[in-house]
Design a protein around this motif. Structure first.
Motif, PDB file in Angstrom:
ATOM      1  N   ASP A   1       0.832  -1.212   0.000  1.00  0.00           N
ATOM      2  CA  ASP A   1       0.000   0.000   0.000  1.00  0.00           C
ATOM      3  C   ASP A   1       0.861   1.253   0.000  1.00  0.00           C
ATOM      4  OD1 ASP A   1      -2.381  -1.362  -0.098  1.00  0.00           O
ATOM      5  OD2 ASP A   1      -2.734  -1.303   2.068  1.00  0.00           O
ATOM      6  N   ASP A   2       1.962   1.235   0.747  1.00  0.00           N
ATOM      7  CA  ASP A   2       2.890   2.377   0.734  1.00  0.00           C
ATOM      8  C   ASP A   2       3.379   2.641  -0.693  1.00  0.00           C
ATOM      9  OD1 ASP A   2       2.724   2.624   3.499  1.00  0.00           O
ATOM     10  OD2 ASP A   2       4.587   1.518   3.877  1.00  0.00           O
ATOM     11  N   TRP A   3       3.779   1.578  -1.361  1.00  0.00           N
ATOM     12  CA  TRP A   3       4.303   1.727  -2.716  1.00  0.00           C
ATOM     13  C   TRP A   3       3.234   2.219  -3.689  1.00  0.00           C
ATOM     14  CZ3 TRP A   3       8.849   2.067  -4.968  1.00  0.00           C
ATOM     15  CH2 TRP A   3       9.978   1.644  -4.271  1.00  0.00           C
ATOM     16  N   LEU A   4       2.037   1.689  -3.577  1.00  0.00           N
ATOM     17  CA  LEU A   4       0.978   2.100  -4.496  1.00  0.00           C
ATOM     18  C   LEU A   4       0.617   3.569  -4.305  1.00  0.00           C
ATOM     19  CD1 LEU A   4      -1.291  -1.073  -4.358  1.00  0.00           C
ATOM     20  CD2 LEU A   4       0.338  -0.426  -6.150  1.00  0.00           C
ATOM     21  N   GLU A   5       0.603   4.023  -3.054  1.00  0.00           N
ATOM     22  CA  GLU A   5       0.346   5.445  -2.797  1.00  0.00           C
ATOM     23  C   GLU A   5       1.490   6.301  -3.356  1.00  0.00           C
ATOM     24  OE1 GLU A   5      -0.260   5.889   1.368  1.00  0.00           O
ATOM     25  OE2 GLU A   5      -2.085   4.653   1.396  1.00  0.00           O
ATOM     26  N   TYR A   6       2.693   5.803  -3.223  1.00  0.00           N
ATOM     27  CA  TYR A   6       3.864   6.544  -3.706  1.00  0.00           C
ATOM     28  C   TYR A   6       3.850   6.664  -5.230  1.00  0.00           C
ATOM     29  CZ  TYR A   6       8.752   7.456  -4.931  1.00  0.00           C
ATOM     30  OH  TYR A   6       9.900   7.971  -5.483  1.00  0.00           O
ATOM     31  N   ILE A   7       3.662   5.540  -5.932  1.00  0.00           N
ATOM     32  CA  ILE A   7       3.756   5.608  -7.386  1.00  0.00           C
ATOM     33  C   ILE A   7       2.584   6.393  -7.984  1.00  0.00           C
ATOM     34  CG2 ILE A   7       5.072   3.467  -7.478  1.00  0.00           C
ATOM     35  CD1 ILE A   7       2.654   2.008  -8.487  1.00  0.00           C
ATOM     36  N   GLU A   8       1.480   6.470  -7.264  1.00  0.00           N
ATOM     37  CA  GLU A   8       0.342   7.244  -7.757  1.00  0.00           C
ATOM     38  C   GLU A   8       0.651   8.740  -7.781  1.00  0.00           C
ATOM     39  OE1 GLU A   8      -4.423   6.466  -7.485  1.00  0.00           O
ATOM     40  OE2 GLU A   8      -3.240   6.250  -5.668  1.00  0.00           O
ATOM     41  N   ARG A   9       1.652   9.148  -6.988  1.00  0.00           N
ATOM     42  CA  ARG A   9       1.995  10.571  -6.881  1.00  0.00           C
ATOM     43  C   ARG A   9       3.140  10.992  -7.794  1.00  0.00           C
ATOM     44  NH1 ARG A   9       2.139   9.191  -1.289  1.00  0.00           N
ATOM     45  NH2 ARG A   9       4.399   9.549  -1.293  1.00  0.00           N
ATOM     46  N   GLN A  10       3.715  10.079  -8.562  1.00  0.00           N
ATOM     47  CA  GLN A  10       4.953  10.383  -9.261  1.00  0.00           C
ATOM     48  C   GLN A  10       4.785  11.009 -10.637  1.00  0.00           C
ATOM     49  OE1 GLN A  10       7.702  10.344  -7.385  1.00  0.00           O
ATOM     50  NE2 GLN A  10       6.083   9.799  -5.921  1.00  0.00           N
TER      51      GLN A  10
END
Length: 424
Positions: A9-18
């Motif tokens: 979930d951390d990664w998915l939230e991160y890549i959604e912001r890139q």
């Protein structure tokens, strides 16, 4: 940065912001990062599947047949319904959180200052996982269009275009011909291009001929026909297969299965004939006319979200025993809701509209949806803030022994699944 990202979930939230945009078509960014990652061909053989509708079902048929042949298969699809892991399958199993995190770490380390969209991250991660898995076959579903979609980074051995119809007009163009031209971009020179509908746009055929792709057309080069209630026939010149009807409901699924068979037979090394019947019988895919029961009411849920899909749903309803059907409909803001509703105008249905927000990209309130449908048969529909509330109202209206059809988007189906399963 990746040291602080510990869960999927951390990664998915991160890549959604890139990337500042959720959709940004083009291959330059993803190709540069793929080169930095040293990505090669994701499997010994690759089938890429594009189209307006039927992509996911066709992937499911290809995957099931290839696995019935004993092949090691990877499948990449989108979007997911309940969990991101659904998008990446290796040998029939969804990728684990740990596998996806490691793949995202590899993408992040290679991208440098290159901004990637959520879908581009996911595509590169899937390709990396597939290459590590040493697969016999990778089956890749195009996300949007084809020519500029991240999946088109890969040179497929066989490309499939299931159907071409009006959808995503802001990105692909206003009519079937322009949309077809975008989807045809997944074809490769001197390679097979399987067309899963009889009347493909002329732009698709022109592109195939221009690059020397071998177009294999449903209704011209291969055929499907029902034999009886249990079996159907796939045939081409010099060969035919007698098969069980697909477990996925809807007459259109024979077209999807036929395209899957044509694609696999067009490979340099196709599966043995025995695998086709076994694979067709084994194929499963949630959210495609999926039946569920709750308190004596039959619920059927489907991800159909555009006019072509609505026409297929209406055709399925006409083939069912006659009775009033409650329709729960929630759509994204960029969809042609008026044409979707019109597909059911001759049927005995009652509409229940629902909102899709917050959380759904391009979501809209039920008030906005109802306003767009003010001059349609759904003008007197019940309106509900969310899908769960609409489901409960439709269940009461249906009564014991009644039927509720739920459709409009992947978000609609995901909310329906969560709500219906929570009451089991």
């Amino acid at each position: 940065m990746s040291d602080t990202l510990t869960t999927l979930d951390d990664w998915l939230e991160y890549i959604e912001r890139q990337h500042p945009r959720s959709i940004a078509l083009g291959l330059d960014r993803v190709r540069a990062v793929a080169t930095a990652m040293g990505l090669g061909k994701p499997a010994a053989q690759v089938i890429t599947i594009g189209g307006t509708n039927g992509k996911g079902s066709t992937v499911a048929f290809v995957e099931a047949i290839a696995r019935a042949a004993g092949w090691r298969v990877g499948a990449y699809t989108s979007p997911h319904l309940l969990h991101y892991n659904e998008r990446v399958r290796i040998d029939g199993d969804e990728a684990s959180d740990a596998q996806l995190i490691q793949a995202f770490v590899e993408v992040e380390a290679a991208r440098g200052e290159t901004a990637l969209t959520y879908f581009e991250y996911g595509t590169l991660a899937a390709l990396w996982l597939f290459e590590q898995a040493q697969l016999d076959l990778a089956v890749l579903e195009v996300g949007l269009g084809g020519r500029l979609d991240a999946v088109n980074l890969v040179d497929a051995d066989v490309a499939v275009i299931t159907t071409v119809d009006i959808d995503h007009t802001d990105w692909l163009g206003p009519d079937r011909e322009s949309i077809g031209a975008e989807k045809a971009g997944i074809a490769r020179a001197w390679k097979p291009l399987v067309l899963g509908e009889i009347d493909s746009p002329s732009t698709v055929l022109r592109h195939a001929y221009a690059i020397g792709a071998n177009a294999l057309r449903l209704g011209s080069d291969f055929f499907q026909e029902a034999i009886d209630e249990q079996t159907w026939r796939w045939r081409e010149v010099g060969a035919e297969l007698e098969l069980p009807h697909p477990p996925l409901a809807g007459a259109i699924q024979r077209n999807n299965a036929a395209a899957a068979i044509a694609a696999l037979r067009a490979l340099g090394t196709p599966p043995p004939d025995a695998a086709f019947a076994a694979g067709i019988a084994a194929a499963r895919l949630p959210g495609r006319l999926q039946p569920l029961q709750r308190d004596g009411v039959e619920f059927v849920i489907d991800v159909g979200h555009n006019p072509q899909a609505a026409r297929e749903l209406a055709a399925w309803l006409r083939a069912q025993p006659a009775r009033t059907t409650q329709l729960v409909y929630a759509a994204l803001a960029d969809k042609d809701a008026q044409s979707v509703v019109a597909a059911f105008d001759d049927l005995d249905v009652r509409w229940h509209l629902a909102g899709l927000e917050p959380g759904a990209a391009r979501g809209q309130t039920v008030q906005a949806l109802a306003g767009r449908l003010a001059k349609t048969r759904a003008a007197d529909a019940g309106t509900h803030d969310d899908v769960a509330t609409a489901l409960d109202a439709a269940q009461i209206a249906a009564g014991e022994g009644g039927r509720v059809l739920v459709f409009g988007s992947f978000h609609t189906v995901a909310e329906a699944l969560r709500h219906l399963r929570s009451s089991d």
